[in-house]
Design a protein around this motif. Structure first.
Motif, PDB file in Angstrom:
ATOM      1  N   LEU A   6       0.828  -1.198   0.000  1.00 57.11           N
ATOM      2  CA  LEU A   6       0.000   0.000   0.000  1.00 57.11           C
ATOM      3  C   LEU A   6       0.867   1.254   0.000  1.00 57.11           C
ATOM      4  O   LEU A   6       1.731   1.433   0.866  1.00 57.11           O
ATOM      5  N   LEU A   7       0.622   2.117  -0.971  1.00 57.32           N
ATOM      6  CA  LEU A   7       1.229   3.444  -1.026  1.00 57.32           C
ATOM      7  C   LEU A   7       0.185   4.460  -0.584  1.00 57.32           C
ATOM      8  O   LEU A   7      -0.898   4.538  -1.169  1.00 57.32           O
ATOM      9  N   VAL A   8       0.505   5.228   0.450  1.00 58.31           N
ATOM     10  CA  VAL A   8      -0.377   6.282   0.938  1.00 58.31           C
ATOM     11  C   VAL A   8       0.340   7.613   0.761  1.00 58.31           C
ATOM     12  O   VAL A   8       1.437   7.812   1.302  1.00 58.31           O
ATOM     13  N   THR A   9      -0.264   8.502  -0.012  1.00 58.90           N
ATOM     14  CA  THR A   9       0.334   9.815  -0.245  1.00 58.90           C
ATOM     15  C   THR A   9      -0.596  10.898   0.278  1.00 58.90           C
ATOM     16  O   THR A   9      -1.819  10.779   0.199  1.00 58.90           O
ATOM     17  N   VAL A  10       0.009  11.949   0.818  1.00 60.24           N
ATOM     18  CA  VAL A  10      -0.753  13.031   1.440  1.00 60.24           C
ATOM     19  C   VAL A  10      -0.319  14.351   0.824  1.00 60.24           C
ATOM     20  O   VAL A  10       0.875  14.663   0.766  1.00 60.24           O
ATOM     21  N   ASP A  11      -1.279  15.132   0.386  1.00 60.45           N
ATOM     22  CA  ASP A  11      -0.998  16.410  -0.250  1.00 60.45           C
ATOM     23  C   ASP A  11      -0.667  17.468   0.793  1.00 60.45           C
ATOM     24  O   ASP A  11      -1.399  17.639   1.774  1.00 60.45           O
ATOM     25  N   SER A  12       0.463  18.159   0.605  1.00 61.27           N
ATOM     26  CA  SER A  12       0.795  19.376   1.372  1.00 61.27           C
ATOM     27  C   SER A  12       1.070  19.132   2.854  1.00 61.27           C
ATOM     28  O   SER A  12       0.879  20.030   3.671  1.00 61.27           O
ATOM     29  N   LEU A 229      -8.102   2.530   8.466  1.00 64.84           N
ATOM     30  CA  LEU A 229      -7.297   1.858   7.443  1.00 64.84           C
ATOM     31  C   LEU A 229      -6.220   1.005   8.088  1.00 64.84           C
ATOM     32  O   LEU A 229      -6.029  -0.160   7.719  1.00 64.84           O
ATOM     33  N   TRP A 230      -5.496   1.578   9.052  1.00 65.96           N
ATOM     34  CA  TRP A 230      -4.408   0.834   9.704  1.00 65.96           C
ATOM     35  C   TRP A 230      -4.955  -0.404  10.426  1.00 65.96           C
ATOM     36  O   TRP A 230      -4.303  -1.446  10.444  1.00 65.96           O
ATOM     37  N   ASP A 231      -6.139  -0.291  10.995  1.00 69.44           N
ATOM     38  CA  ASP A 231      -6.731  -1.430  11.701  1.00 69.44           C
ATOM     39  C   ASP A 231      -7.212  -2.523  10.748  1.00 69.44           C
ATOM     40  O   ASP A 231      -7.272  -3.702  11.127  1.00 69.44           O
ATOM     41  N   ALA A 232      -7.563  -2.140   9.515  1.00 68.52           N
ATOM     42  CA  ALA A 232      -8.217  -3.085   8.602  1.00 68.52           C
ATOM     43  C   ALA A 232      -7.251  -3.877   7.726  1.00 68.52           C
ATOM     44  O   ALA A 232      -7.532  -5.033   7.389  1.00 68.52           O
ATOM     45  N   ILE A 233      -6.141  -3.280   7.329  1.00 67.80           N
ATOM     46  CA  ILE A 233      -5.247  -3.975   6.395  1.00 67.80           C
ATOM     47  C   ILE A 233      -4.456  -5.053   7.131  1.00 67.80           C
ATOM     48  O   ILE A 233      -4.233  -4.968   8.341  1.00 67.80           O
ATOM     49  N   PRO A 234      -4.021  -6.093   6.423  1.00 64.71           N
ATOM     50  CA  PRO A 234      -3.244  -7.159   7.074  1.00 64.71           C
ATOM     51  C   PRO A 234      -1.971  -6.616   7.732  1.00 64.71           C
ATOM     52  O   PRO A 234      -1.342  -5.687   7.213  1.00 64.71           O
ATOM     53  N   ASP A 235      -1.586  -7.219   8.863  1.00 64.73           N
ATOM     54  CA  ASP A 235      -0.409  -6.751   9.600  1.00 64.73           C
ATOM     55  C   ASP A 235       0.859  -6.798   8.756  1.00 64.73           C
ATOM     56  O   ASP A 235       1.754  -5.965   8.932  1.00 64.73           O
ATOM     57  N   GLU A 236       0.940  -7.777   7.853  1.00 63.27           N
ATOM     58  CA  GLU A 236       2.154  -7.930   7.061  1.00 63.27           C
ATOM     59  C   GLU A 236       2.169  -7.062   5.803  1.00 63.27           C
ATOM     60  O   GLU A 236       3.102  -7.145   4.995  1.00 63.27           O
ATOM     61  N   THR A 237       1.167  -6.220   5.620  1.00 65.41           N
ATOM     62  CA  THR A 237       1.134  -5.328   4.454  1.00 65.41           C
ATOM     63  C   THR A 237       2.377  -4.436   4.427  1.00 65.41           C
ATOM     64  O   THR A 237       2.780  -3.862   5.432  1.00 65.41           O
ATOM     65  N   ARG A 238       2.961  -4.336   3.261  1.00 65.68           N
ATOM     66  CA  ARG A 238       4.087  -3.422   3.054  1.00 65.68           C
ATOM     67  C   ARG A 238       3.498  -2.040   2.798  1.00 65.68           C
ATOM     68  O   ARG A 238       2.783  -1.832   1.811  1.00 65.68           O
ATOM     69  N   VAL A 239       3.773  -1.093   3.675  1.00 64.42           N
ATOM     70  CA  VAL A 239       3.162   0.235   3.612  1.00 64.42           C
ATOM     71  C   VAL A 239       4.246   1.298   3.469  1.00 64.42           C
ATOM     72  O   VAL A 239       5.260   1.269   4.183  1.00 64.42           O
ATOM     73  N   LEU A 240       4.009   2.226   2.556  1.00 63.38           N
ATOM     74  CA  LEU A 240       4.862   3.406   2.435  1.00 63.38           C
ATOM     75  C   LEU A 240       3.962   4.637   2.476  1.00 63.38           C
ATOM     76  O   LEU A 240       3.045   4.768   1.666  1.00 63.38           O
ATOM     77  N   PHE A 241       4.241   5.518   3.411  1.00 62.20           N
ATOM     78  CA  PHE A 241       3.462   6.746   3.644  1.00 62.20           C
ATOM     79  C   PHE A 241       4.384   7.931   3.370  1.00 62.20           C
ATOM     80  O   PHE A 241       5.474   8.015   3.937  1.00 62.20           O
ATOM     81  N   VAL A 242       3.946   8.859   2.513  1.00 57.68           N
ATOM     82  CA  VAL A 242       4.805   9.997   2.183  1.00 57.68           C
ATOM     83  C   VAL A 242       3.957  11.182   1.720  1.00 57.68           C
ATOM     84  O   VAL A 242       2.862  11.015   1.179  1.00 57.68           O
ATOM     85  N   ALA A 243       4.452  12.383   1.963  1.00 56.88           N
ATOM     86  CA  ALA A 243       3.836  13.591   1.416  1.00 56.88           C
ATOM     87  C   ALA A 243       4.435  13.893   0.048  1.00 56.88           C
ATOM     88  O   ALA A 243       5.537  13.428  -0.279  1.00 56.88           O
TER      89      ALA A 243
END
Length: 372
Positions: A6-12, A229-243
């Motif tokens: 999962l890629l999570v991107t946040v504007d500004s 979202l964090w509670d719902a996705i599988p624990d082993e999900t590869r997550v990258l969060f960035v602005a």
């Protein structure tokens, strides 16, 4: 056994406001200390985030798209920014992709489609509409300009339910201006008016104080919504969060995100889960490399210097300093010296592609995002 990314991107989202995202920090950990944007605006930054390339003309193609390269059997993306839409190629590689559309046109859009965007008449009509909108905000309820995070999360969880393998990308507009959180200290209509005044340089001291409070409120609200979202996705999900870039909140007498090369705009929060990050410095061009686990386009796994370009201005950044045309500062903005970094900036400047400028982007998308 799941295989989910999962890629999570946040504007500004500013680097120094990640500290207020308590739920996200608990799930992902602290931010990387030296992650940098390649530009100061969304259309160019996402060529790096999705394509692993330095900014040029707007948009991405099949050769610069992490979703095309990723081998997940199901790929689903949701964008809340019109610059990240099929119009610019961002839907490539996805089995399902949602972005702001142009189907449901209001009065302003229906009038505008009969005018040339660069015409004087269009500019006059836009200014008149802003006045009408201001009056409406005083007498009626006001909606958000962008799709709220809760809706995005609901759609994504529905789309990936009962699937054991997927690649997802979610882009959130909170806290992009206008700063108008649900539980702000003033009404949404007044919050949007305050944002308009600070962006236009007509703010009072009260406006300035409230605008900063409203911006932080947007960050905290997004964090609250992300908890589901964090509670719902599988624990082993590869997550990258960035602005994609930061935001100026009155520094240098500026608000928003223009072409100013400074830590408030170029230094970014980036955090991961189940994705190792070993590099001292990360550039947005490295995001696809981190997601894929192998170098992709201009990405690197051992970077020492990152670079940015915007409107003829250039910058180079390392783990301690930022070099711009104005000189060298620390990542906290204090004066510093770094001759090697200044030399690296000069070398990058000689060969850097010219990113698209705001004037070269489609007028209707700029207006929809509040830039006109």
């Amino acid at each position: 056994m799941t295989d989910t990314t999962l890629l999570v991107t946040v504007d500004s989202l500013r680097y120094d406001h990640y500290q207020y995202m308590t739920a996200t920090r608990e799930f992902l950990g602290d931010t990387h200390p030296a992650t940098f944007a390649t530009n100061t605006a969304t259309p160019s930054c996402f060529q790096s985030i999705i394509g692993g390339i330095y900014p040029g003309e707007a948009g991405v193609d099949a050769d610069s798209h992490v979703a095309v390269e990723h081998d997940a059997p199901y790929k689903y993306g949701i964008s809340t920014n019109r610059f990240l839409s099929p119009r610019y190629g961002y839907d490539r590689g996805f089995d399902g992709f949602t972005a702001p559309g142009r189907e449901d046109k209001g009065l302003k859009d229906r009038v505008a489609e009969h005018m040339t965007p660069q015409s004087t008449l269009f500019g006059i009509a836009s200014r008149v509409w802003n006045v009408v909108q201001s009056v409406q905000q005083r007498v009626a309820s006001v909606d958000r300009d962008y799709r709220p995070a809760a809706d995005v999360i609901d759609e994504f969880l529905d789309a990936t339910e009962d699937r054991d393998a997927w690649f997802g990308w979610l882009h959130f507009m909170e806290p992009h201006h206008p700063y108008n959180p649900d539980d702000g200290p003033v009404s949404r209509g007044e919050a949007q008016q305050i944002t308009r005044r600070v962006l236009n340089g007509r703010a009072s001291e009260r406006d300035t104080k409230l605008a900063r409070e409203l911006y932080r409120g947007e960050v905290e609200e997004l964090d609250d919504r992300l908890t589901r979202l964090w509670d719902a996705i599988p624990d082993e999900t590869r997550v990258l969060f960035v602005a994609d870039h930061g935001e100026l909140l009155g520094e240098y007498d500026e608000w928003g995100h223009h072409a100013t090369m400074c830590p408030e705009l170029l230094r970014l929060p980036l955090a991961t889960r189940n994705i190792p990050v070993d590099s001292d410095v990360i550039s947005l061009v490295d995001v696809p490399t981190l997601l894929l686990g192998e170098e992709y386009n201009r990405g690197s796994v051992g970077r020492a210097t990152a670079y940015a370009a915007s409107n003829g201005n250039h910058a180079a950044m390392n783990r301690a300093h930022m070099a711009t045309d104005a000189g060298v500062v620390t990542l906290d903005g204090d004066p510093a010296e770094d001759d090697d970094l200044m030399a690296a900036k000069a070398e990058f400047e000689q060969g850097a592609a010219r990113p698209v400028t705001k004037d070269e982007l489609p007028h209707d998308d700029l207006e929809a995002l509040g830039y006109l």
